[in-house]
Scaffold this motif. Structure first.
Motif, PDB file in Angstrom:
ATOM      1  N   ARG A   1      38.821  58.244  48.200  1.00 26.63           N
ATOM      2  CA  ARG A   1      37.632  58.983  47.784  1.00 26.63           C
ATOM      3  C   ARG A   1      37.792  59.568  46.390  1.00 26.63           C
ATOM      4  O   ARG A   1      36.860  59.529  45.580  1.00 26.63           O
TER       5      ARG A   1
ATOM      6  N   MET B   1      32.163  46.249  46.026  1.00 25.28           N
ATOM      7  CA  MET B   1      33.395  46.351  46.809  1.00 25.28           C
ATOM      8  C   MET B   1      33.160  45.804  48.193  1.00 25.28           C
ATOM      9  O   MET B   1      32.066  45.969  48.748  1.00 25.28           O
TER      10      MET B   1
ATOM     11  N   LEU C   1      38.212  53.995  51.760  1.00 23.47           N
ATOM     12  CA  LEU C   1      38.301  54.116  50.309  1.00 23.47           C
ATOM     13  C   LEU C   1      39.230  55.267  49.947  1.00 23.47           C
ATOM     14  O   LEU C   1      39.481  56.164  50.760  1.00 23.47           O
TER      15      LEU C   1
ATOM     16  N   VAL D   1      38.162  50.050  40.581  1.00 21.72           N
ATOM     17  CA  VAL D   1      37.331  49.217  41.447  1.00 21.72           C
ATOM     18  C   VAL D   1      38.096  47.971  41.887  1.00 21.72           C
ATOM     19  O   VAL D   1      38.062  47.569  43.056  1.00 21.72           O
TER      20      VAL D   1
ATOM     21  N   HIS E   1      40.442  48.376  44.683  1.00 15.90           N
ATOM     22  CA  HIS E   1      39.795  48.385  45.989  1.00 15.90           C
ATOM     23  C   HIS E   1      39.308  46.995  46.385  1.00 15.90           C
ATOM     24  O   HIS E   1      38.598  46.844  47.382  1.00 15.90           O
TER      25      HIS E   1
ATOM     26  N   ILE F   1      37.464  56.683  43.736  1.00 17.06           N
ATOM     27  CA  ILE F   1      36.089  56.198  43.594  1.00 17.06           C
ATOM     28  C   ILE F   1      35.221  57.258  42.924  1.00 17.06           C
ATOM     29  O   ILE F   1      34.345  56.945  42.096  1.00 17.06           O
TER      30      ILE F   1
ATOM     31  N   THR G   1      37.728  52.659  35.037  1.00 12.10           N
ATOM     32  CA  THR G   1      36.842  52.389  36.167  1.00 12.10           C
ATOM     33  C   THR G   1      37.051  50.984  36.710  1.00 12.10           C
ATOM     34  O   THR G   1      37.113  50.769  37.930  1.00 12.10           O
TER      35      THR G   1
END
Length: 470
Positions: free
Chosen positions: A356, A464, A354, A440, A443, A359, A436
């Motif tokens: 980081r 995810m 990810l 998301v 990802h 997220i 947001t």
């Protein structure tokens, strides 16, 4: 020249060139083949006639029935002897040449003339050197040659007839080519209209869009032109959506900027005129500046997602450690609002690849909204677990003000704020959930919001894939 004219001209040119090439190749190929055919006539006729005469000679025991055999073979029109006249007053041998393109001369074994279909040679006279194709006449009873048959094709006559045939063929081909060219013109006109019609409509629609209007194209087929029209209509719809989005963005940003700027202006004026204490004015000014900074940050994040500039720096990340860090980061704010923030996270969550920081930004937007939606004494729970389809689900559940069902379809729209949050005076730009969702989805996941209605809390779930696109 217009596109339609070029299509018609190209089609007609191709047809005309094809017709000319066909005429030329057909004419010269036929002419060459006729020459070969004339030679083959002599060979075949000589052999066939020699066989017929051999059978007739054997059956009759001599040349007595030769005229009948010639007539049966197709040479019955034996001309009068040389110098005699036919009824029309012309020489007999000229009539024979006019009516029969093949001359047959039969001579016996002693090379004396038995019969000449053109009557140039007198029967019984010595035969001169004869041209054409020669085949032996054999007495089948004794299997001995008794004479020869000479077959001489009249090349000049056949050549003239061939030229007449070729001229007729050429005339027919030219007429057919002209008719073909006419049909090609009509077909080219139809094809050009079919092709240029959508192109013309596309040009007009493009000009209309450039002028600020909305235009769509009719989709009348499923071919390339139909797909072009459908693609243009999708582009038009997307452009109109972008225009509307831009108008809303400008309006909403203007509104969001106007409020803090007005407060800053009023506080500064009060400070200047001595109507406001420095401590109070500076406090309010700092609050509004922070609000402006948050708006600018959100707009920067939104611009990255809109322009495709969002780049993910993926790294192996422990999901449990990431959520623990988020819980600790938001505990001070939760305590300040007397909200209980807790984690319900399994210990066996896998590592994922990810970004980081991204997220954390997405989770922060959701957790912050949840904390601010709760009254004192409310609860916010951060949960995470694996689902059966190989997805990691992270949920933020609160028991705050909730969302009205009519607002749920729009919570991810930019600058959208529910009526409940506006009545409560909850701060925010209305960009958090839009950002947001973009993070998301970058990802490979998705996000959903659920609520049973006002006063019944809200649940925001981010899903995810466990692989994380590694």
């Amino acid at each position: 020249m217009s596109l339609s004219g070029r299509i018609m001209a190209a089609t007609v040119l191709v047809v005309v060139l094809s017709v000319l090439a066909s005429v030329g190749v057909g004419y010269y190929a036929t002419q060459a083949r006729l020459g070969v055919f004339v030679e083959e006539i002599g060979d075949d006729e000589a052999l066939r006639l020699a066989r017929d005469l051999s059978r007739e000679y054997t059956a009759a025991g001599g040349w007595e029935t030769l005229d009948g055999a010639l007539a049966e073979a197709g040479y019955g029109g034996v001309a009068a002897p040389s110098g005699e006249r036919s009824e029309d007053g012309e020489a007999g041998h000229l009539d024979a040449r006019d009516t029969d393109p093949v001359r047959v001369v039969v001579v016996d074994i002693g090379r004396r003339v038995v019969r000449d279909t053109s009557s140039d040679l007198v029967p019984g006279s010595p035969a001169p050197d004869l041209g054409g194709n020669r085949e032996a006449v054999i007495d089948l009873a004794t299997n001995r040659p008794v004479g020869h048959a000479y077959v001489d094709v009249h090349h000049e006559l056949l050549a003239g007839e061939s030229r007449g045939f070729l001229r007729a063929l050429l005339s027919i081909t030219v007429v057919g080519g002209a008719l073909t060219a006419g049909v090609a013109v009509l077909a080219a006109a139809w094809v050009s209209r079919r092709i240029t019609g959508p192109v013309t409509a596309l040009t007009e629609a493009t000009q209309a869009i450039a002028g600020g209007d909305t235009a769509t194209l009719p989709v009348t087929s499923s071919d390339e032109l139909g797909r072009m029209s459908a693609a243009f209509n999708r582009m038009t719809s997307a452009l109109e959506s972008q225009r509307e989005l831009r108008r809303r963005l400008v309006s909403d940003v203007s509104h969001e900027l106007n409020t803090p700027l007005s407060v800053i202006q009023l506080e500064a004026a009060g400070l200047r005129d001595g109507l406001q204490a420095p401590e109070s004015a500076s406090h309010h000014i700092i609050q509004e500046v922070e609000r402006l900074r948050g708006l600018v940050t959100d707009l920067d994040s939104l611009a990255e997602t809109d322009h495709g500039e969002l780049r993910l720096a993926r790294e192996a990340t422990s999901v449990r450690e990431l959520l623990d860090a988020e819980g600790e980061r938001w505990q001070p704010q939760a305590r300040a609002r007397r909200v209980d923030l807790s984690l319900e996270v399994r210990d066996d969550l896998p590592e994922m690849h990810l970004d980081r920081m991204r997220i954390s930004q997405a989770l922060g937007n959701v957790v912050s909204n949840a904390i601010h939606s709760c009254e004192a004494g409310g609860t916010v729970v951060l949960r995470a677990g694996l689902e059966g389809d190989g997805m990691l689900a992270i949920s933020v559940v609160d028991d705050g003000i909730g969302i009205h069902p009519s607002d749920l379809p729009y919570v991810f729209d930019r600058f959208y704020r529910t009526e409940q949050s506006r009545r409560r005076g909850t701060t925010g730009t209305g960009l958090g959930l839009a950002i947001t969702r973009a993070l998301v989805e970058a990802h490979g996941g998705n996000i959903a919001v659920a609520s049973d209605g006002p006063g019944r809390g809200t649940s925001v779930t981010m899903r995810m894939p466990v692989t994380g696109g590694a």
